[in-house]
Design a protein around this motif. Structure first.
Motif, PDB file in Angstrom:
ATOM      1  N   MET A  23      58.018 -92.192  12.259  1.00 58.02           N
ATOM      2  CA  MET A  23      57.329 -91.699  11.524  1.00 58.02           C
ATOM      3  C   MET A  23      56.286 -91.210  12.615  1.00 58.02           C
ATOM      4  SD  MET A  23      57.591 -90.200   8.490  1.00 58.02           S
ATOM      5  CE  MET A  23      57.750 -90.734   7.330  1.00 58.02           C
ATOM      6  N   GLU A  24      55.699 -91.150  13.568  1.00 57.04           N
ATOM      7  CA  GLU A  24      54.816 -90.708  14.168  1.00 57.04           C
ATOM      8  C   GLU A  24      55.764 -89.622  15.541  1.00 57.04           C
ATOM      9  OE1 GLU A  24      53.190 -94.289  16.597  1.00 57.04           O
ATOM     10  OE2 GLU A  24      51.302 -94.393  14.586  1.00 57.04           O
ATOM     11  N   GLN A  25      56.760 -90.448  15.897  1.00 60.06           N
ATOM     12  CA  GLN A  25      57.966 -89.241  16.883  1.00 60.06           C
ATOM     13  C   GLN A  25      57.608 -87.500  16.388  1.00 60.06           C
ATOM     14  OE1 GLN A  25      60.920 -91.568  18.206  1.00 60.06           O
ATOM     15  NE2 GLN A  25      59.200 -92.810  19.481  1.00 60.06           N
ATOM     16  N   ARG A  26      58.601 -87.978  14.443  1.00 60.74           N
ATOM     17  CA  ARG A  26      58.553 -86.656  13.658  1.00 60.74           C
ATOM     18  C   ARG A  26      56.957 -86.292  13.245  1.00 60.74           C
ATOM     19  NH1 ARG A  26      61.766 -89.984   9.278  1.00 60.74           N
ATOM     20  NH2 ARG A  26      61.273 -88.220   7.783  1.00 60.74           N
ATOM     21  N   GLY A  27      55.891 -86.512  13.487  1.00 57.43           N
ATOM     22  CA  GLY A  27      55.024 -85.420  13.055  1.00 57.43           C
ATOM     23  C   GLY A  27      54.121 -86.112  12.451  1.00 57.43           C
ATOM     24  N   GLY A  28      54.648 -87.289  11.687  1.00 56.08           N
ATOM     25  CA  GLY A  28      53.814 -88.005  10.717  1.00 56.08           C
ATOM     26  C   GLY A  28      52.842 -89.441  11.277  1.00 56.08           C
ATOM     27  N   GLY A  29      52.503 -90.186   9.956  1.00 60.63           N
ATOM     28  CA  GLY A  29      52.354 -91.556  10.573  1.00 60.63           C
ATOM     29  C   GLY A  29      51.127 -91.788   9.766  1.00 60.63           C
ATOM     30  N   ILE A  30      50.379 -93.001  10.003  1.00 61.00           N
ATOM     31  CA  ILE A  30      48.821 -92.888   9.333  1.00 61.00           C
ATOM     32  C   ILE A  30      48.251 -92.270   9.715  1.00 61.00           C
ATOM     33  CG2 ILE A  30      47.339 -95.434   9.047  1.00 61.00           C
ATOM     34  CD1 ILE A  30      49.229 -96.630   9.965  1.00 61.00           C
ATOM     35  N   TYR A  39      46.316 -93.683   3.610  1.00 61.31           N
ATOM     36  CA  TYR A  39      47.067 -91.917   3.752  1.00 61.31           C
ATOM     37  C   TYR A  39      47.692 -91.730   4.497  1.00 61.31           C
ATOM     38  CZ  TYR A  39      42.706 -91.571   0.566  1.00 61.31           C
ATOM     39  OH  TYR A  39      41.384 -91.994  -0.231  1.00 61.31           O
ATOM     40  N   PHE A  40      49.300 -90.890   4.734  1.00 62.30           N
ATOM     41  CA  PHE A  40      50.242 -91.037   5.700  1.00 62.30           C
ATOM     42  C   PHE A  40      50.566 -90.041   5.563  1.00 62.30           C
ATOM     43  CE2 PHE A  40      50.023 -94.823   3.112  1.00 62.30           C
ATOM     44  CZ  PHE A  40      50.297 -95.944   4.571  1.00 62.30           C
ATOM     45  N   ASP A  41      51.203 -89.017   6.687  1.00 62.73           N
ATOM     46  CA  ASP A  41      52.152 -87.952   6.676  1.00 62.73           C
ATOM     47  C   ASP A  41      53.191 -88.651   6.596  1.00 62.73           C
ATOM     48  OD1 ASP A  41      53.369 -85.751   7.559  1.00 62.73           O
ATOM     49  OD2 ASP A  41      51.567 -85.351   8.953  1.00 62.73           O
ATOM     50  N   THR A  42      53.985 -88.015   5.739  1.00 56.84           N
ATOM     51  CA  THR A  42      55.340 -88.694   5.915  1.00 56.84           C
ATOM     52  C   THR A  42      56.490 -87.308   6.175  1.00 56.84           C
ATOM     53  OG1 THR A  42      55.686 -88.374   3.158  1.00 56.84           O
ATOM     54  CG2 THR A  42      54.860 -90.416   4.272  1.00 56.84           C
ATOM     55  N   CYS A  43      55.887 -86.281   6.560  1.00 57.05           N
ATOM     56  CA  CYS A  43      56.722 -84.944   7.134  1.00 57.05           C
ATOM     57  C   CYS A  43      57.647 -85.032   5.525  1.00 57.05           C
ATOM     58  CB  CYS A  43      57.438 -85.612   8.377  1.00 57.05           C
ATOM     59  SG  CYS A  43      56.509 -86.543   9.469  1.00 57.05           S
ATOM     60  N   ASP A  44      58.986 -84.409   6.582  1.00 58.57           N
ATOM     61  CA  ASP A  44      59.842 -84.114   4.968  1.00 58.57           C
ATOM     62  C   ASP A  44      60.219 -85.190   4.617  1.00 58.57           C
ATOM     63  OD1 ASP A  44      59.548 -81.489   5.908  1.00 58.57           O
ATOM     64  OD2 ASP A  44      61.053 -82.220   7.747  1.00 58.57           O
ATOM     65  N   SER A  45      59.519 -86.060   4.454  1.00 57.90           N
ATOM     66  CA  SER A  45      60.634 -87.132   3.196  1.00 57.90           C
ATOM     67  C   SER A  45      59.787 -87.566   2.366  1.00 57.90           C
ATOM     68  CB  SER A  45      60.853 -88.628   4.133  1.00 57.90           C
ATOM     69  OG  SER A  45      59.823 -88.906   4.471  1.00 57.90           O
ATOM     70  N   MET A  46      59.376 -88.023   1.208  1.00 57.97           N
ATOM     71  CA  MET A  46      58.992 -88.181  -0.125  1.00 57.97           C
ATOM     72  C   MET A  46      58.708 -89.411   0.221  1.00 57.97           C
ATOM     73  SD  MET A  46      57.952 -90.474  -2.703  1.00 57.97           S
ATOM     74  CE  MET A  46      57.308 -90.013  -4.373  1.00 57.97           C
ATOM     75  N   GLY A  47      59.141 -90.191   1.432  1.00 53.64           N
ATOM     76  CA  GLY A  47      58.304 -91.628   1.865  1.00 53.64           C
ATOM     77  C   GLY A  47      58.046 -92.787   1.639  1.00 53.64           C
ATOM     78  N   ALA A  48      58.888 -92.706   0.025  1.00 49.59           N
ATOM     79  CA  ALA A  48      58.104 -94.231  -0.456  1.00 49.59           C
ATOM     80  C   ALA A  48      58.215 -95.600   0.075  1.00 49.59           C
ATOM     81  CB  ALA A  48      59.316 -94.077  -1.698  1.00 49.59           C
TER      82      ALA A  48
END
Ligand code: MEV
Length: 440
Positions: free
Chosen positions: A153-160, A181-190
């Motif tokens: 997820m970090e490689q995609r620009g997201g993460g914790i 709190y999270f950034d899950t980029c283009d996925s809903m991320g559940a």
């Protein structure tokens, strides 16, 4: 319950045997029911397997209409919006509102934030201040020990994004929460969020057991549960429309633009004042939001539960939309929390959801947030426009009439006679039946 209405090992039966058991024990015309359920199976076995994979004990498919609302101008780009909904008038209303605003600048949107939230609820009986004192160290460990999960997820620009400790001792002795709190980029991320949270729970437990900073009687922690929160008030999009009041034009029933604007703004105010009205008002918004969520393979239950909590954020359930007239400008807007995705989950697996995403030009999650919020606002606009002008039943019943005619197996000729007959009459089930009887 009679013995033939209960069964063990149902899930292990072949699909045909499941249907056979159900048809035999719950219906008076088992053969017909069996054929009917089987008739809704997908013609292509591979496609059916995909659909069956979404759930359990599937015996058939439940068809829902897949419609589209064209002419949505959103942030300067035009869309044909896919909608899955069983209620008549909704797609027609969205299309009409989209067309109305297309010639008045279209919808403008702004992504206010995209944070997802998760929680680890736990009990610990030591001194709260001590826990707060060592939490920065625990937080570092939580991040470190969940690296395996977060690295992609970090490689995609997201993460914790952040992790905090909340103290609920006042409500329940020894109760705490790790809120993350999270950034899950283009996925809903559940899945991503829940995996991180379960890792946090395990890390916390190990830390407490092994820590030399805690006394022996403080080395016990009860991880109650780890789960994402569907309340994401900071995963928020604003969609708006505006124009000069006199550009609104004239409305049915001889209503001029000024009176229309006044009635419209008051209607929205009522939905801020009265929860009874707010519930119906917001239901209209979710007619649009849910329909696009379903069509794009997103979790409409999560989206709705979040929206209703957000609508009550100041302690009273209110409208999600706002309207005003200021300096001769009519403005109508919505702030909508929307935790959605355009990759992963059903979005990528469901064959028609995939087509919906393609139809929308393969938007990222932010763009889809803008599209969904605009559709919700369009729906709300159309509903209020009807309510403050002609009333809702006129358009609604016209669509409903067609459903009743289909149900009564009216021929094309009968239908066209009925549509003419009911043009200026109130549609009712009994009325349509009487009319058909009179011409049959
Ligand atoms: C019907 O599905 C939705 C409406 O009741 C919404 C509203 O009243 O604003 C028309």
């Amino acid at each position: 319950m009679t013995p033939e209405k209960t069964i063990s090992g149902f899930s292990k039966l072949r699909k045909r045997d499941k249907i056979k058991w159900i048809a035999k024990n719950f219906f008076t015309d088992p053969e017909h029911v069996m054929n009917e359920l089987i008739s809704y199976w997908h013609g292509d076995a591979a496609q059916q397997k995909i659909l069956d994979g979404f759930s359990e004990n599937t015996i058939s498919n439940f068809p829902m209409p897949y419609g589209v609302a064209p002419n949505f101008l959103i942030d300067g780009k035009t869309y044909v919006v896919p909608m899955v909904i069983e209620e008549s008038s909704v797609v027609a209303a969205a299309s009409a509102a989209a067309k109305f605003w297309m010639s008045r600048g279209g919808f403008k949107t702004e992504i206010l934030d995209t944070q997802k939230v998760g929680q680890v609820h736990f009990k610990w009986s030591g001194n709260p201040e001590k826990l707060k004192g060592i939490f920065p160290q625990i937080k570092e460990l939580l991040i470190l020990e969940s690296k395996d999960i977060t690295v992609n997820m970090e490689q995609r620009g997201g993460g914790i994004l952040d992790i905090e400790l909340l103290d609920f001792n006042e409500e329940e002795k020894g109760l705490y929460q790790i809120r993350a709190y999270f950034d899950t980029c283009d996925s809903m991320g559940a899945n991503f969020v829940n995996s991180c949270l379960e890792s946090f729970g395990a890390t916390l437990r190990n830390y407490v057991i092994k820590s030399d900073k805690l006394a022996e009687d403080e080395k016990d922690v009860l991880i109650v549960m780890s789960i994402l929160s569907n309340y994401t008030p900071d995963c928020l999009v604003r969609a708006s429309v505006s124009c000069k009041v006199d550009e609104l034009g004239d409305f049915a029933g001889g209503l001029n633009s000024e009176t229309f604007a006044e009635k419209f703004v008051t209607a929205v105010k009522i939905a801020h004042i009265d929860p009874y009205r707010a519930t119906t008002h917001n239901k209209g918004i979710y007619n649009g939001v849910d329909a696009v969520a379903l069509a794009t393979g997103n979790d409409f239950r999560a989206i709705e539960s979040c929206g209703h909590t957000y609508a009550s954020r100041d302690g009273k359930y209110r409208s999600l939309s706002y309207a005003q007239v200021e300096n001769g400008i009519f403005k109508f807007w919505i702030d909508l929390p929307l935790a959605i995705g355009t990759v992963g989950g059903l979005t990528t697996l469901h064959p028609i959801a995939k087509r919906s995403i393609e139809l929308l030009g393969n938007p990222d999650a932010k763009e889809l947030m803008s599209i969904i919020a605009s559709t919700g606002l369009a729906q709300n606009f159309a509903a209020i426009r009807s309510l403050v002008t002609t009333g809702i039943q006129k358009g609604h019943m016209k669509m409903h009439l067609q459903n009743i005619l289909n149900q009564m197996k009216a021929t094309e000729e009968e239908s066209s006679k009925a549509l003419k007959y009911f043009d200026d009459r109130v549609v009712s089930f009994a009325g349509v039946r009487n009319f058909l009887d009179s011409i049959r």
